[in-house]
Design an enzyme around this catalytic site. Structure first.
Site, PDB file in Angstrom:
ATOM      1  N   LYS A  56      34.968 -71.099   4.205  1.00 18.22           N
ATOM      2  CA  LYS A  56      33.543 -71.143   3.844  1.00 18.22           C
ATOM      3  C   LYS A  56      32.773 -69.864   4.168  1.00 18.22           C
ATOM      4  CE  LYS A  56      33.247 -74.063   1.887  1.00 18.22           C
ATOM      5  NZ  LYS A  56      34.047 -74.076   0.612  1.00 18.22           N
ATOM      6  N   HIS A 111      43.746 -68.053   5.406  1.00 17.15           N
ATOM      7  CA  HIS A 111      42.844 -68.381   6.524  1.00 17.15           C
ATOM      8  C   HIS A 111      43.585 -68.284   7.865  1.00 17.15           C
ATOM      9  CE1 HIS A 111      39.843 -69.782   3.771  1.00 17.15           C
ATOM     10  NE2 HIS A 111      40.378 -70.944   3.494  1.00 17.15           N
ATOM     11  N   SER A 141      27.954 -75.042   5.148  1.00 18.01           N
ATOM     12  CA  SER A 141      28.739 -74.995   3.912  1.00 18.01           C
ATOM     13  C   SER A 141      29.978 -75.897   4.050  1.00 18.01           C
ATOM     14  CB  SER A 141      29.154 -73.540   3.649  1.00 18.01           C
ATOM     15  OG  SER A 141      29.972 -73.448   2.521  1.00 18.01           O
TER      16      SER A 141
END
Ligand code: A3P
Length: 299
Positions: A56, A111, A141
């Site tokens: 995000k 990630h 988010s």
């Protein structure tokens, strides 16, 4: 490698979506555990480029920017390859793309925390771009994304904030992720870039990235990159917005969108003064030794 799996800890429903691998949470849908298990030996080429983000933080946005910089037909809108096919996730690889077969220069997104990174990245030749964002906006988010797109997340913001601050989300603790990458930055050929900086000056940010990548774009091409990387443009571009890929790529059954608001400071619409104070205290303690530039409250 089963021992490395500590996911689904019988805790709360929210955790059913997660798999823990060597201390870090991943979304268990479409997760390529074999790849994670062998990541250390992932062969790195000198001209590889890795986008690293905590979820995000503007991942898709930067994927689009990198595609536009690298692929002329993407820039000219004549190619029909989607962003995610041009820049695949390492740890989520539902199409079982053979990364070794991909032509150079290869572009990847991930990630993963710093301690899981392929050893070869430390040769300092391949490039790493770390995108970071105000963690309060990341949290908000993430809250909407989880609520709208993941099968079993909470729709209660207070509960989500607790999960976020305890690192019980994909990517684990935001503070650990950014600190891990920042504290080990001397091991990599790495450029840090802030979401807020891209919002404030997209053209300047693209130029900064081009310089890091050794890419020279004409003024006209630079204009095209900036134009096509705006929120509105990406939201309406099926190659960029992932809408058609939610199911095939991420196994997501719900009908949410990666593109929500794309603004700075949306946390102010979510957090109470008390929650904000609590967050600030944790932030100050966790980040006291990290001299990264943060310009969170910029409008
Ligand atoms: P919001 O939920 O605050 O709107 P990621 O790709 O890492 O999952 O990040 C998603 C966030 O980036 C979402 O934030 C999304 O709207 C925002 N985003 C995506 N493209 C963007 C763009 N071109 N400009 C600004 N924000 C963008």
């Amino acid at each position: 490698f089963q021992q490395a799996l500590i996911g689904n800890r019988n805790m709360e429903d929210t955790n059913k979506f997660l798999t823990k691998f060597k201390g870090c949470y991943f979304a268990n849908i479409q997760l390529n555990l074999e790849m994670l298990e062998n990541l250390d030996d992932f062969e790195i080429r000198d001209d590889d480029v890795f986008i690293i983000t905590y979820p995000k933080s503007g991942t898709i946005w930067f994927q689009q920017i990198l595609c536009l910089i690298y692929f002329e037909e993407h820039r000219k809108g004549i190619g029909n390859l989607e962003t995610v096919e041009r820049i695949p996730f390492i740890e989520y690889n539902p199409q079982k793309v053979d990364f070794a077969e991909r032509p150079s220069p290869r572009l990847f997104v991930t990630h993963i925390p710093c301690y899981l990174v392929p050893r070869g990245l430390k040769n300092k030749k391949a490039k790493v771009i770390y995108i970071y964002r105000n963690p309060k906006d990341v949290m908000c988010s993430f809250f909407h994304f989880s609520k709208e797109l993941t099968p079993s997340s909470t729709d209660n913001f207070v509960e989500f904030m607790k999960l976020f601050l305890e690192g019980e989300v994909v990517g684990s603790l935001w503070f650990d992720h950014i600190k891990g990458w920042y504290e080990h930055k001397s091991l990599f050929n790495i450029q840090f870039l802030m979401y807020e900086e891209m919002k404030k000056d997209l053209r300047g940010s693209v130029l900064k990235v081009c310089k890091f990548l050794g890419k020279e774009l004409s003024e006209e091409d630079l204009d095209a990159v900036v134009r096509q990387a705006t929120f509105e443009n990406m939201k309406n571009d099926p190659r960029a917005n992932y809408d058609d890929k939610l199911k095939t790529c991420f196994g997501i059954q719900k009908k949410g969108h990666f593109f929500r608001k794309g603004t700075i400071g949306d946390w102010k619409n979510h957090m109470t003064a008390e929650q904000n104070e609590k967050f600030d205290k944790i932030f100050q303690t966790e980040m006291k030794d990290i001299p990264l530039k943060f310009i969170w409250d910029m409008n």
